[in-house]
Scaffold this active site. Structure first.
Site, PDB file in Angstrom:
ATOM      1  N   ASP A 111      -1.144  -6.131  -0.094  1.00  0.00           N
ATOM      2  CA  ASP A 111      -1.423  -5.492   1.200  1.00  0.00           C
ATOM      3  C   ASP A 111      -2.912  -5.318   1.420  1.00  0.00           C
ATOM      4  O   ASP A 111      -3.656  -4.975   0.483  1.00  0.00           O
ATOM      5  CB  ASP A 111      -0.794  -4.087   1.219  1.00  0.00           C
ATOM      6  CG  ASP A 111       0.485  -4.041   2.032  1.00  0.00           C
ATOM      7  OD1 ASP A 111       0.728  -4.956   2.849  1.00  0.00           O
ATOM      8  OD2 ASP A 111       1.255  -3.081   1.840  1.00  0.00           O
ATOM      9  N   LYS A 138      -0.906  -9.259   3.280  1.00  0.00           N
ATOM     10  CA  LYS A 138      -0.102  -8.698   4.370  1.00  0.00           C
ATOM     11  C   LYS A 138      -0.961  -7.749   5.193  1.00  0.00           C
ATOM     12  O   LYS A 138      -1.749  -6.985   4.642  1.00  0.00           O
ATOM     13  CB  LYS A 138       1.125  -7.965   3.816  1.00  0.00           C
ATOM     14  CG  LYS A 138       1.994  -7.333   4.920  1.00  0.00           C
ATOM     15  CD  LYS A 138       3.395  -6.956   4.443  1.00  0.00           C
ATOM     16  CE  LYS A 138       3.470  -5.669   3.700  1.00  0.00           C
ATOM     17  NZ  LYS A 138       3.001  -4.492   4.459  1.00  0.00           N
ATOM     18  N   ASP A 145       0.838  -1.204   0.000  1.00  0.00           N
ATOM     19  CA  ASP A 145       0.000   0.000   0.000  1.00  0.00           C
ATOM     20  C   ASP A 145       0.875   1.258   0.000  1.00  0.00           C
ATOM     21  O   ASP A 145       0.366   2.376  -0.065  1.00  0.00           O
ATOM     22  CB  ASP A 145      -1.007  -0.002   1.157  1.00  0.00           C
ATOM     23  CG  ASP A 145      -0.358  -0.027   2.523  1.00  0.00           C
ATOM     24  OD1 ASP A 145       0.876  -0.176   2.606  1.00  0.00           O
ATOM     25  OD2 ASP A 145      -1.084   0.105   3.532  1.00  0.00           O
ATOM     26  N   SER A 146       2.199   1.058   0.019  1.00  0.00           N
ATOM     27  CA  SER A 146       3.122   2.177  -0.232  1.00  0.00           C
ATOM     28  C   SER A 146       2.787   2.834  -1.567  1.00  0.00           C
ATOM     29  O   SER A 146       3.192   3.972  -1.813  1.00  0.00           O
ATOM     30  CB  SER A 146       4.571   1.691  -0.229  1.00  0.00           C
ATOM     31  OG  SER A 146       4.745   0.588  -1.097  1.00  0.00           O
ATOM     32  N   GLU A 178      -0.762  -5.247   8.995  1.00  0.00           N
ATOM     33  CA  GLU A 178       0.152  -4.592   9.933  1.00  0.00           C
ATOM     34  C   GLU A 178      -0.386  -4.665  11.356  1.00  0.00           C
ATOM     35  O   GLU A 178      -1.528  -4.281  11.600  1.00  0.00           O
ATOM     36  CB  GLU A 178       0.328  -3.113   9.559  1.00  0.00           C
ATOM     37  CG  GLU A 178       0.885  -2.890   8.169  1.00  0.00           C
ATOM     38  CD  GLU A 178       1.028  -1.397   7.832  1.00  0.00           C
ATOM     39  OE1 GLU A 178       0.780  -0.533   8.703  1.00  0.00           O
ATOM     40  OE2 GLU A 178       1.396  -1.106   6.679  1.00  0.00           O
ATOM     41  N   GLU A 236      10.140  -3.710   9.782  1.00  0.00           N
ATOM     42  CA  GLU A 236      10.479  -2.430   9.141  1.00  0.00           C
ATOM     43  C   GLU A 236      11.042  -1.442  10.168  1.00  0.00           C
ATOM     44  O   GLU A 236      10.417  -1.194  11.214  1.00  0.00           O
ATOM     45  CB  GLU A 236       9.220  -1.836   8.468  1.00  0.00           C
ATOM     46  CG  GLU A 236       9.481  -0.494   7.810  1.00  0.00           C
ATOM     47  CD  GLU A 236       8.380  -0.064   6.843  1.00  0.00           C
ATOM     48  OE1 GLU A 236       7.443  -0.840   6.580  1.00  0.00           O
ATOM     49  OE2 GLU A 236       8.474   1.079   6.348  1.00  0.00           O
TER      50      GLU A 236
HETATM   51  O1  KIV Z   1       3.737  -1.102   1.504  1.00  0.00           O
HETATM   52  C1  KIV Z   1       4.894  -1.506   1.354  1.00  0.00           C
HETATM   53  O2  KIV Z   1       5.508  -1.384   0.286  1.00  0.00           O
HETATM   54  C2  KIV Z   1       5.536  -2.164   2.477  1.00  0.00           C
HETATM   55  C3  KIV Z   1       7.003  -2.414   2.421  1.00  0.00           C
HETATM   56  C4  KIV Z   1       7.771  -1.172   2.487  1.00  0.00           C
HETATM   57  C5  KIV Z   1       7.446  -3.413   3.435  1.00  0.00           C
HETATM   58  O3  KIV Z   1       4.881  -2.473   3.432  1.00  0.00           O
END
Ligand code: KIV
Length: 270
Positions: free
Chosen positions: A91, A119, A52-53, A121, A188
């Site tokens: 994510d 993924k 989600d970056s 968090e 991270e």
């Molecule tokens: O969203 C993302 O790209 C991430 C990575 C930086 C681990 O969570």
């Protein structure tokens, strides 16, 4: 250029566990579109993270919080079209897994878009959710340390786990999530020593970003690898500076992780 590490077989959760057991480092890249995903496959990137970056790297937001399920699905579909061999993680965005039921509904959508793993968090509060997803056949990557969806709680993007109590809690959370059925753990912006300890104490592979040299794998965001970030984070490296072209830069990242040349000390935290 000659691709020396091209993936020929599908990468699975079993592959990653075996690599951990053998002590072989593996490579993860966060990327968001089909051509980059195809290049990652040619360069031997075992795990592709549709993070989600993308809210910050592609869409221009100043955090990951505005990212929606629709945006994640759009990018997971694109990445899956470009890459049939790497393991693809999608994510779950902010507030889409606040309850186990919500997590199941949204994780199913990410998997149906083409991901092989989701993924999320957070610490031990997610144990029930991880267990529920895992029991229903959805591989899970947990994420501890600087979890960007909690940036407002942290008061900024800062290293986590420097205080003793915080470090103990992170080590405990890692064990709880692994016991609940997580298959992978991203660490991270965590002090190197703590990341090394966690990596040693759990059976699932760890993927570090700003977490030192001793995690089982490393991940960087493609924008950082290619020098596209205006103010790059300390843990990142621009591999394009010394490369002839974009594929060579990515291949160099892959080789440097596998040969333990990246990260260097200046990319890590105490
Ligand atoms: O969203 C993302 O790209 C991430 C990575 C930086 C681990 O969570």
């Amino acid at each position: 250029m000659a691709y020396t590490a091209q993936l020929n077989k599908n990468v699975s959760v079993r592959t990653l566990k075996t690599l951990k057991l053998k002590g072989e480092k593996f490579v993860t890249v966060a990327l968001y579109d089909a051509p980059m995903a195809a290049m990652a496959q040619r360069c031997g990137v075992q795990v592709v993270l549709v993070g989600d970056s993308l809210g910050m790297t592609v869409l221009g937001y100043d955090s990951t919080i505005p990212v929606t399920m629709e945006q994640m699905i759009y990018h997971v579909e694109a990445v899956a079209r470009g890459n049939s061999k790497s393991l693809i993680i999608g994510d779950l965005p902010f507030m889409t897994y606040a309850t186990p039921e919500q997590a199941m509904t949204n994780a199913a959508r990410i998997m149906q878009a083409g991901a092989n793993m989701v993924k999320l968090e957070g610490g031990s509060w997610l144990a029930e959710t991880v267990n529920m997803l895992s029991e229903r056949g959805i591989p899970v990557c947990a994420h501890l340390g600087l979890t960007p969806q909690s940036v407002n709680k942290f008061g900024g993007f800062r290293v986590q786990g420097r205080e003793q109590e915080q470090a103990k809690k992170m080590a405990r959370d890692a064990r709880v999530l692994a016991d609940a059925g997580a298959d992978l753990l991203v660490l991270e912006c965590v002090p190197s020593e703590l990341a090394a300890k966690i990596t040693k104490n759990i059976s699932i592979p760890t993927v570090g970003i700003g977490a030192g040299q001793d995690t089982d794998a490393q991940v960087l965001v493609i924008n950082d690898i290619l020098g596209l970030t205006e103010t790059p984070p300390r843990f990142s490296k621009n591999f394009l500076v010394d490369a002839a072209d974009i594929p060579s830069a990515l291949q160099q990242f892959v080789e440097d992780v596998r040969e333990r040349r990246f990260p260097e000390v200046q990319h890590t935290f105490d």
